[in-house]
Design a protein around this motif. Structure first.
Motif, PDB file in Angstrom:
ATOM      1  N   PHE A  80       8.590  -6.223   6.281  1.00 32.36           N
ATOM      2  CA  PHE A  80      10.055  -6.182   6.396  1.00 32.36           C
ATOM      3  C   PHE A  80      10.566  -4.877   7.012  1.00 32.36           C
ATOM      4  CE2 PHE A  80       9.409  -8.671   2.335  1.00 32.36           C
ATOM      5  CZ  PHE A  80       9.524  -9.918   2.925  1.00 32.36           C
ATOM      6  N   ALA A  81       9.764  -4.241   7.853  1.00 30.47           N
ATOM      7  CA  ALA A  81      10.196  -2.971   8.444  1.00 30.47           C
ATOM      8  C   ALA A  81      11.502  -3.136   9.219  1.00 30.47           C
ATOM      9  CB  ALA A  81       9.103  -2.418   9.351  1.00 30.47           C
ATOM     10  N   GLY A  82      11.561  -4.161  10.071  1.00 30.30           N
ATOM     11  CA  GLY A  82      12.773  -4.379  10.865  1.00 30.30           C
ATOM     12  C   GLY A  82      13.971  -4.724  10.017  1.00 30.30           C
ATOM     13  N   GLU A  83      13.776  -5.547   8.997  1.00 24.45           N
ATOM     14  CA  GLU A  83      14.884  -5.954   8.129  1.00 24.45           C
ATOM     15  C   GLU A  83      15.411  -4.772   7.324  1.00 24.45           C
ATOM     16  OE1 GLU A  83      17.388  -8.851   5.958  1.00 24.45           O
ATOM     17  OE2 GLU A  83      16.608  -8.518   7.977  1.00 24.45           O
ATOM     18  N   LEU A  84      14.520  -3.930   6.842  1.00 21.26           N
ATOM     19  CA  LEU A  84      14.963  -2.750   6.097  1.00 21.26           C
ATOM     20  C   LEU A  84      15.744  -1.794   6.991  1.00 21.26           C
ATOM     21  CD1 LEU A  84      11.787  -2.081   3.927  1.00 21.26           C
ATOM     22  CD2 LEU A  84      14.052  -2.731   3.079  1.00 21.26           C
ATOM     23  N   VAL A 134       6.409 -17.412   8.643  1.00 15.80           N
ATOM     24  CA  VAL A 134       6.626 -16.237   9.490  1.00 15.80           C
ATOM     25  C   VAL A 134       5.545 -15.203   9.202  1.00 15.80           C
ATOM     26  CG1 VAL A 134       8.171 -14.319  10.019  1.00 15.80           C
ATOM     27  CG2 VAL A 134       9.109 -16.603   9.611  1.00 15.80           C
ATOM     28  N   GLU A 135       4.875 -14.729  10.249  1.00 12.02           N
ATOM     29  CA  GLU A 135       3.874 -13.671  10.100  1.00 12.02           C
ATOM     30  C   GLU A 135       4.594 -12.332  10.092  1.00 12.02           C
ATOM     31  OE1 GLU A 135       0.227 -11.837  12.691  1.00 12.02           O
ATOM     32  OE2 GLU A 135       0.286 -14.027  12.508  1.00 12.02           O
ATOM     33  N   GLU A 136       4.764 -11.776   8.900  1.00  8.74           N
ATOM     34  CA  GLU A 136       5.474 -10.496   8.756  1.00  8.74           C
ATOM     35  C   GLU A 136       4.611  -9.342   9.266  1.00  8.74           C
ATOM     36  OE1 GLU A 136       8.497 -10.497   7.953  1.00  8.74           O
ATOM     37  OE2 GLU A 136       8.872 -12.289   6.732  1.00  8.74           O
ATOM     38  N   THR A 137       3.330  -9.362   8.875  1.00  8.52           N
ATOM     39  CA  THR A 137       2.335  -8.413   9.374  1.00  8.52           C
ATOM     40  C   THR A 137       1.049  -9.210   9.567  1.00  8.52           C
ATOM     41  OG1 THR A 137       1.426  -7.778   7.217  1.00  8.52           O
ATOM     42  CG2 THR A 137       3.372  -6.574   7.966  1.00  8.52           C
ATOM     43  N   TRP A 179       6.702   5.879   2.861  1.00  9.88           N
ATOM     44  CA  TRP A 179       5.588   6.792   2.612  1.00  9.88           C
ATOM     45  C   TRP A 179       4.329   6.125   3.142  1.00  9.88           C
ATOM     46  CZ3 TRP A 179       5.648  11.506  -0.239  1.00  9.88           C
ATOM     47  CH2 TRP A 179       4.381  12.081  -0.432  1.00  9.88           C
ATOM     48  N   LEU A 180       3.697   6.750   4.134  1.00 12.23           N
ATOM     49  CA  LEU A 180       2.511   6.182   4.762  1.00 12.23           C
ATOM     50  C   LEU A 180       1.280   6.985   4.380  1.00 12.23           C
ATOM     51  CD1 LEU A 180       3.886   5.456   8.345  1.00 12.23           C
ATOM     52  CD2 LEU A 180       3.817   3.929   6.353  1.00 12.23           C
ATOM     53  N   GLU A 181       0.314   6.303   3.774  1.00 12.65           N
ATOM     54  CA  GLU A 181      -0.919   6.965   3.370  1.00 12.65           C
ATOM     55  C   GLU A 181      -1.647   7.578   4.564  1.00 12.65           C
ATOM     56  OE1 GLU A 181      -5.268   5.791   1.425  1.00 12.65           O
ATOM     57  OE2 GLU A 181      -3.599   4.359   1.341  1.00 12.65           O
ATOM     58  N   SER A 182      -1.564   6.922   5.727  1.00 10.24           N
ATOM     59  CA  SER A 182      -2.244   7.426   6.918  1.00 10.24           C
ATOM     60  C   SER A 182      -1.668   8.750   7.392  1.00 10.24           C
ATOM     61  CB  SER A 182      -2.146   6.394   8.046  1.00 10.24           C
ATOM     62  OG  SER A 182      -0.775   6.142   8.368  1.00 10.24           O
ATOM     63  N   GLU A 235       1.661   2.310   9.297  1.00 13.03           N
ATOM     64  CA  GLU A 235       2.887   1.723   9.838  1.00 13.03           C
ATOM     65  C   GLU A 235       2.753   0.224  10.074  1.00 13.03           C
ATOM     66  OE1 GLU A 235       6.118   2.646  13.429  1.00 13.03           O
ATOM     67  OE2 GLU A 235       4.287   3.862  13.213  1.00 13.03           O
ATOM     68  N   ARG A 236       1.572  -0.234  10.456  1.00 17.81           N
ATOM     69  CA  ARG A 236       1.362  -1.654  10.741  1.00 17.81           C
ATOM     70  C   ARG A 236       1.427  -2.527   9.491  1.00 17.81           C
ATOM     71  NH1 ARG A 236      -4.252  -1.586  13.735  1.00 17.81           N
ATOM     72  NH2 ARG A 236      -4.588  -0.149  11.972  1.00 17.81           N
ATOM     73  N   SER A 237       1.236  -1.937   8.335  1.00 12.81           N
ATOM     74  CA  SER A 237       1.227  -2.713   7.101  1.00 12.81           C
ATOM     75  C   SER A 237       2.578  -2.773   6.405  1.00 12.81           C
ATOM     76  CB  SER A 237       0.185  -2.135   6.132  1.00 12.81           C
ATOM     77  OG  SER A 237       0.492  -0.800   5.788  1.00 12.81           O
TER      78      SER A 237
END
Length: 365
Positions: free
Chosen positions: A156-160, A14-17, A176-179, A151-153
């Motif tokens: 498991f964003a959806g699972e969390l 599965v390609e998570e990102t 926490w997003l560095e961008s 955000e793209r990196s």
């Protein structure tokens, strides 16, 4: 192939990102006991290499050992990383990889404890396993601080999001997003952890992130037994070789090094001159032996006695075989993973430890 590794078929990829893939394995019939695992543990896999034959790498399990989920690791590409890029580029369902059984000590003592989890990037992998399992089997609260580049990196964003929605009273996730926010500082990590000073803390991610998080926890007075840090280095040795031949050679070298001095330039042998008493606690059982030979590594001696002691790399480059000394002392022949605080706390690597006292007591718990 050595008798300690297994050829596991790949059921799914599965390609998570764009940079991270989850690899699901099928456990062979009859190997279910060997692949039983605790949340937060890892697998050591053998990646084919034209240059070295095998590139051995440790990848954390993201799956949970409860609920019937399949055995799954998550691999994130690293710049210039041969193994991670090979896995992400080449593996497909139906392929297979040689794998060692699960190992590692980055796992909660109690799934019902309140957990404070810090993850950076792919450090979410073992943290995800802990989170899934604690929510299923435990009763405590789980607070997760998850740092990423953008955000793209976020793996498991959806699972969390789903887990947080299903367990609003138990799971809190802070991204926490560095961008957006820049890199987190030690002061910011300390402020986040301050409200959870009684929790058990687990930290996994890039080195600088882990160093800051652990420093923040120390500032808040988190005791050693409630601070856990996952450490990986690239394995230099090959745990997938003919381990029997390796052990025989090592024992011959060790025996030669600890013979009575005969040559003019031979120095005194280190450690005791006669067999040592060894007592080891493992999985609630105590194993005691009076014939641990000086110069023989603790792990080798336990295996020779039929004790199924945990290990992975056998090179002193991971923490899978770590024990805590209760009495006596040992000398480690090689150590690339334990820091000064670990050593001061009595933690040693069984795969590299030879006795220096007449009695040694240790525990794997």
């Amino acid at each position: 192939m050595d008798t300690d590794s297994f050829e596991l078929k790949i059921l799914d990829v599965v390609e998570e990102t764009a940079d991270a893939h989850s690899i699901t394995f099928e456990v062979p019939e009859g190997a279910e006991e060997q692949f039983a695992y605790k949340p937060g543990q890892f697998l050591t896999v053998a990646v084919p290499s034209d240059q070295t034959g095998v590139a051995a790498r440790c990848y954390s399990l993201c799956s949970s050992p409860v609920g019937g989920g399949a055995l799954t690791i998550t691999v994130k590409r690293t710049a210039g990383g041969y193994a991670s890029n090979w896995i992400c580029d080449h593996l497909r369902p139906g392929d297979s990889l040689r794998v060692l059984p699960p190992s590692g000590i980055f796992t909660p003592a109690s799934l019902s404890a309140d957990l404070l989890l810090f993850a950076g990037g792919s450090g979410i992998t073992p943290v995800m396993s802990i989170t899934r399992t604690a929510l299923t089997q435990g009763t405590g609260r789980v607070v997760l601080f998850y740092a990423n580049r953008d955000e793209r990196s976020v793996i498991f964003a959806g699972e969390l999001a789903r887990l947080a929605a299903e367990h609003p009273d138990r799971l809190s996730v802070v991204h926490w997003l560095e961008s957006v926010q820049g890199l987190p500082s030690q002061a910011q990590l300390r402020a986040f952890a301050a409200d959870h000073a009684s929790y058990d803390a687990f930290v996994c991610g890039p080195g600088p992130f882990m160093k800051m998080a652990v420093a923040a926890l120390k500032e808040l007075g988190f005791p050693r037994e409630r601070r856990h840090q996952e450490k990986f280095v690239s394995l230099g040795g090959n745990p997938f070789g003919d381990l029997h031949d390796v052990r025989v050679a090592e024992e011959e070298i060790d025996a030669a090094e600890h013979e009575e001095p005969g040559a003019a330039d031979a120095g005194p042998a280190e450690g005791p001159a006669s067999p040592v008493r060894l007592e080891v606690e493992l999985d609630g059982e105590t194993h005691a032996f009076d014939d641990w030979a000086p110069g023989t590594k603790m792990l080798d001696h336990l295996e020779a006695k039929g004790v199924k002691a945990p290990y992975s790399c056998r090179e002193g480059e991971c923490s899978a075989c770590a024990v805590r000394l209760l009495e006596g002392d040992v000398r480690m022949l090689h150590n690339d993973v334990l820091d000064e605080e670990d050593l001061a706390d009595g933690i040693r690597l069984a795969c590299q430890s030879v006795p220096v006292t007449d009695t040694v007591r240790a525990t794997y718990s």
